[in-house]
Enzyme design. Structure first.
Site, PDB file in Angstrom:
ATOM      1  N   GLU A 233       0.900  -1.166   0.000  1.00 31.23           N
ATOM      2  CA  GLU A 233       0.000   0.000   0.000  1.00 31.23           C
ATOM      3  C   GLU A 233       0.932   1.208   0.000  1.00 31.23           C
ATOM      4  O   GLU A 233       1.515   1.528   1.035  1.00 31.23           O
ATOM      5  CB  GLU A 233      -0.850   0.027   1.278  1.00 31.23           C
ATOM      6  CG  GLU A 233      -1.704  -1.200   1.505  1.00 31.23           C
ATOM      7  CD  GLU A 233      -3.081  -1.085   0.889  1.00 31.23           C
ATOM      8  OE1 GLU A 233      -3.344  -0.082   0.207  1.00 31.23           O
ATOM      9  OE2 GLU A 233      -3.879  -2.013   1.086  1.00 31.23           O
ATOM     10  N   CYS A 267      -2.352   9.200   2.626  1.00 32.81           N
ATOM     11  CA  CYS A 267      -2.077   8.642   1.290  1.00 32.81           C
ATOM     12  C   CYS A 267      -3.233   8.973   0.347  1.00 32.81           C
ATOM     13  O   CYS A 267      -3.006   9.228  -0.836  1.00 32.81           O
ATOM     14  CB  CYS A 267      -1.844   7.151   1.384  1.00 32.81           C
ATOM     15  SG  CYS A 267      -3.087   6.293   2.339  1.00 32.81           S
TER      16      CYS A 267
HETATM   17  P1  NAP Z   1       8.454   5.068   4.558  1.00 33.97           P
HETATM   18  O1  NAP Z   1       9.688   5.844   4.782  1.00 33.97           O
HETATM   19  O2  NAP Z   1       8.410   4.095   3.444  1.00 33.97           O
HETATM   20  O3  NAP Z   1       8.155   4.327   5.957  1.00 33.97           O
HETATM   21  C1  NAP Z   1       7.113   3.395   6.093  1.00 33.97           C
HETATM   22  C2  NAP Z   1       7.624   2.202   6.881  1.00 33.97           C
HETATM   23  O4  NAP Z   1       8.627   1.529   6.106  1.00 33.97           O
HETATM   24  C3  NAP Z   1       8.301   2.579   8.186  1.00 33.97           C
HETATM   25  O5  NAP Z   1       8.055   1.579   9.140  1.00 33.97           O
HETATM   26  C4  NAP Z   1       9.779   2.614   7.802  1.00 33.97           C
HETATM   27  O6  NAP Z   1      10.642   2.423   8.892  1.00 33.97           O
HETATM   28  C5  NAP Z   1       9.854   1.448   6.849  1.00 33.97           C
HETATM   29  N1  NAP Z   1      10.947   1.507   5.890  1.00 33.97           N
HETATM   30  C6  NAP Z   1      11.600   2.591   5.415  1.00 33.97           C
HETATM   31  N2  NAP Z   1      12.537   2.215   4.521  1.00 33.97           N
HETATM   32  C7  NAP Z   1      12.472   0.868   4.435  1.00 33.97           C
HETATM   33  C8  NAP Z   1      13.172  -0.102   3.663  1.00 33.97           C
HETATM   34  N3  NAP Z   1      14.129   0.228   2.810  1.00 33.97           N
HETATM   35  N4  NAP Z   1      12.822  -1.385   3.810  1.00 33.97           N
HETATM   36  C9  NAP Z   1      11.845  -1.738   4.657  1.00 33.97           C
HETATM   37  N5  NAP Z   1      11.147  -0.874   5.414  1.00 33.97           N
HETATM   38  C10 NAP Z   1      11.451   0.417   5.295  1.00 33.97           C
HETATM   39  O7  NAP Z   1       7.194   5.947   4.378  1.00 33.97           O
HETATM   40  P2  NAP Z   1       6.937   7.404   4.916  1.00 33.97           P
HETATM   41  O8  NAP Z   1       7.497   8.309   3.922  1.00 33.97           O
HETATM   42  O9  NAP Z   1       7.303   7.557   6.332  1.00 33.97           O
HETATM   43  O10 NAP Z   1       5.334   7.360   4.873  1.00 33.97           O
HETATM   44  C11 NAP Z   1       4.586   8.043   3.983  1.00 33.97           C
HETATM   45  C12 NAP Z   1       4.323   7.266   2.704  1.00 33.97           C
HETATM   46  O11 NAP Z   1       3.452   6.181   2.989  1.00 33.97           O
HETATM   47  C13 NAP Z   1       3.591   8.146   1.718  1.00 33.97           C
HETATM   48  O12 NAP Z   1       4.043   7.923   0.415  1.00 33.97           O
HETATM   49  C14 NAP Z   1       2.150   7.692   1.865  1.00 33.97           C
HETATM   50  O13 NAP Z   1       1.341   7.993   0.775  1.00 33.97           O
HETATM   51  C15 NAP Z   1       2.328   6.230   2.105  1.00 33.97           C
HETATM   52  N6  NAP Z   1       1.136   5.657   2.742  1.00 33.97           N
HETATM   53  C16 NAP Z   1       0.360   4.822   2.017  1.00 33.97           C
HETATM   54  C17 NAP Z   1      -0.798   4.294   2.570  1.00 33.97           C
HETATM   55  C18 NAP Z   1      -1.687   3.353   1.786  1.00 33.97           C
HETATM   56  O14 NAP Z   1      -2.547   2.721   2.381  1.00 33.97           O
HETATM   57  N7  NAP Z   1      -1.522   3.233   0.492  1.00 33.97           N
HETATM   58  C19 NAP Z   1      -1.145   4.623   3.885  1.00 33.97           C
HETATM   59  C20 NAP Z   1      -0.331   5.487   4.587  1.00 33.97           C
HETATM   60  C21 NAP Z   1       0.817   5.996   4.011  1.00 33.97           C
HETATM   61  P3  NAP Z   1      11.459   3.658   9.547  1.00 33.97           P
HETATM   62  O15 NAP Z   1      10.451   4.568  10.129  1.00 33.97           O
HETATM   63  O16 NAP Z   1      12.305   2.998  10.549  1.00 33.97           O
HETATM   64  O17 NAP Z   1      12.246   4.288   8.429  1.00 33.97           O
END
Ligand code: NAP
Length: 465
Positions: A233, A267
């Protein structure tokens, strides 16, 4: 527990003060948690639906009872308005109740018609699910992933975002308080960059990630290389398409407050508002006057409309995107800067004049930034709505609902809402198309992602063919 070098910590974005720091778990600690989840799976998969259901209803009950405490913790850790945090807790409780009530029915054997003998599908759990979740809905994201899987008989290792460790730990504590056996739901404290190697652990059956595209690609790539199932997602750049017959007051109110919800860090937020030329001036004037009513302030206060962003870095990144748009020729009509106060605040920002030559046309802006587009023909509007690699959600606004549904059918996203933004409900599926990911959470669909849909066919040996 305290480790000042750890990235796993609570920093209050209202004033950027460090509140609490947690140690990152060692490789050995995480392996032992995965082993525990695997051991727990062996008995949890045989536990009756009635027992599972009683525990999961209890989780919902505890969350409702403690909603203010949970809400305040989410607001402290990631800054959203307290009223939004509390309604997130209530929604999460409803989702737990939904799966507690419906899982047995949804996973009952499904009879298949066949000319010989009998055939049916048995829905079996598959093992330990590694779930990686973001901070923007610290309880709801965990719930969407955990509720269907635990009810289906899987166990879970949950890696939450590093900036919401207390919410992560509290969810684990609530499961234990509700009577969930040790090892069925497990929180791990690990930075995102260290998660990928866990996917190849033979005891991890499948992975699920909600978050950014790079994180999703890393996890799904690792899962693919081991032939394990994944769901993603990811981000979105949802269109909010206003039709000529729309009630403009209602559309403006819905779009502005929808975009400011969670300080724009949703999102499925209306990130591109697309308005007919004939109604554009009227729409723009009303957006401007609605903006003047927005109160930026303390997220704990009832009358605040716009909260800080989740972190100082998030606020800086959003301002950089706004400045880039300005540099490339977009018009910043309102806001555009950091708010003049401590904390991770960005002014509510109104941008027009974005064209396909600009980064802002393609990127997801995860902050309180309202981008307005103008169209002449409906075809042009639909092309604009689809002119993104993302395909998560979207809204069509119009009084002729039949016409609005016809337009919704032409939008290439996983969800389209007519006359509202993001109508999340436990019984409705949630998920994206294109680069916004694959798989579904919530609703009936959410419980079938990580089960083995096993065919059992019964015949006498002589009439099998
Ligand atoms: P993110 O950096 O990808 O973080 C999300 C999760 O992934 C966190 O637990 C993060 O851990 C972990 N993570 C980061 N890098 C990783 C890697 N290389 N391998 C595995 N896990 C990893 O996302 P964000 O920028 O904080 O969150 C916002 C994004 O999420 C936006 O693009 C938003 O649209 C999307 N989102 C989508 C939905 C949906 O349902 N489609 C819902 C909510 C948010 P750490 O915190 O330790 O880095």
């Amino acid at each position: 527990m305290e480790n000042s070098n750890s990235t796993i910590r609570t920093v209050n974005p209202f004033n950027n003060e460090i509140v609490k720091t947690f140690d990152t778990m060692s490789h050995e600690q995480v392996s032992s948690i995965i082993n525990k989840a695997d051991t727990a799976y062996k008995s949890w998969k045989k536990t009756s639906f009635a027992t599972r259901s009683a525990i999961i209803h209890k989780v919902a009950e505890i969350m409702r009872k403690r909603k203010r405490e949970l809400g305040e913790l989410a607001t402290l850790e990631m800054g959203k308005l307290l009223k939004e945090s509390i309604s997130e807790v209530e929604l999460s409780a409803d989702i737990f109740d939904y799966y507690a009530k419906n899982a047995e029915k949804l996973l009952a054997d499904k009879k298949l018609e066949t000319p010989f003998g009998e055939a049916f599908i048995s829905y079996d759990p598959i093992g330990v699910i590694l779930s990686v979740q973001p901070w923007n809905f610290p309880y709801y994201q965990v719930t969407r992933s955990a509720a269907p899987n635990i009810m289906a008989g899987n166990t879970m290792v949950l890696k939450h975002a590093s900036n919401v460790p207390q919410c992560a730990k509290l969810m684990e504590d609530i499961f234990i308080e509700a009577g969930l056996p040790d090892g069925v739901y497990n929180n791990i404290f690990l930075p995102g960059k260290d998660v990928e190697p866990l996917v190849s652990n033979p005891k991890i059956a499948a992975v699920s990630l909600t978050g950014s595209e790079p994180a999703g690609a890393s996890i799904a790539g690792a899962a693919g290389s081991k032939a394990k199932k994944s769901t993603l997602e990811l981000g979105g750049s949802d269109p909010f398409l206003v039709l000529e017959d729309a009630d403009i007051d209602d559309a403006v109110e819905t779009a502005v407050y929808g975009r400011m919800w969670n300080a724009g860090q949703v999102c499925v937020s209306p990130k591109r508002v697309i308005v007919p030329e004939k109604r554009y001036d009227e729409f723009l004037d009303k957006v401007k006057s609605t903006f003047t009513k927005l109160k930026v302030g303390n997220p704990m206060d009832d009358d605040t409309d716009v909260a800080p962003l989740s972190t100082e870095k998030a606020a800086r990144d959003v301002v950089k995107q706004i400045e880039k748009a300005k540099e490339q020729g977009a018009h910043i009509l309102l806001g555009g800067k950091r708010a003049d106060r401590p904390g991770a605040f960005v002014e509510p920002t109104l941008i027009t004049g974005v064209t396909s030559e600009m980064n802002a046309y393609y990127e997801e802006i995860f902050g309180p930034v309202f981008v307005l587009y103008k169209y002449k023909t409906l075809d042009e509007a639909i092309n604009l709505a689809n002119a993104t690699d993302f395909g998560l959600g979207g809204t069509v606004f119009g009084t002729d609902k039949k016409k609005a549904v016809e337009v919704a059918r032409q939008i290439e996203t996983g969800m389209v809402y007519i006359n509202h933004v993001t109508g999340i409900a436990p019984e409705l599926p949630f998920g994206g198309a294109k680069r916004s990911g694959y798989g579904r959470e919530q609703g009936e669909a959410g419980i079938y992602e990580f089960v083995n849909e096993k065919l059992i066919r019964v015949t006498d040996s002589h009439n099998a063919y």
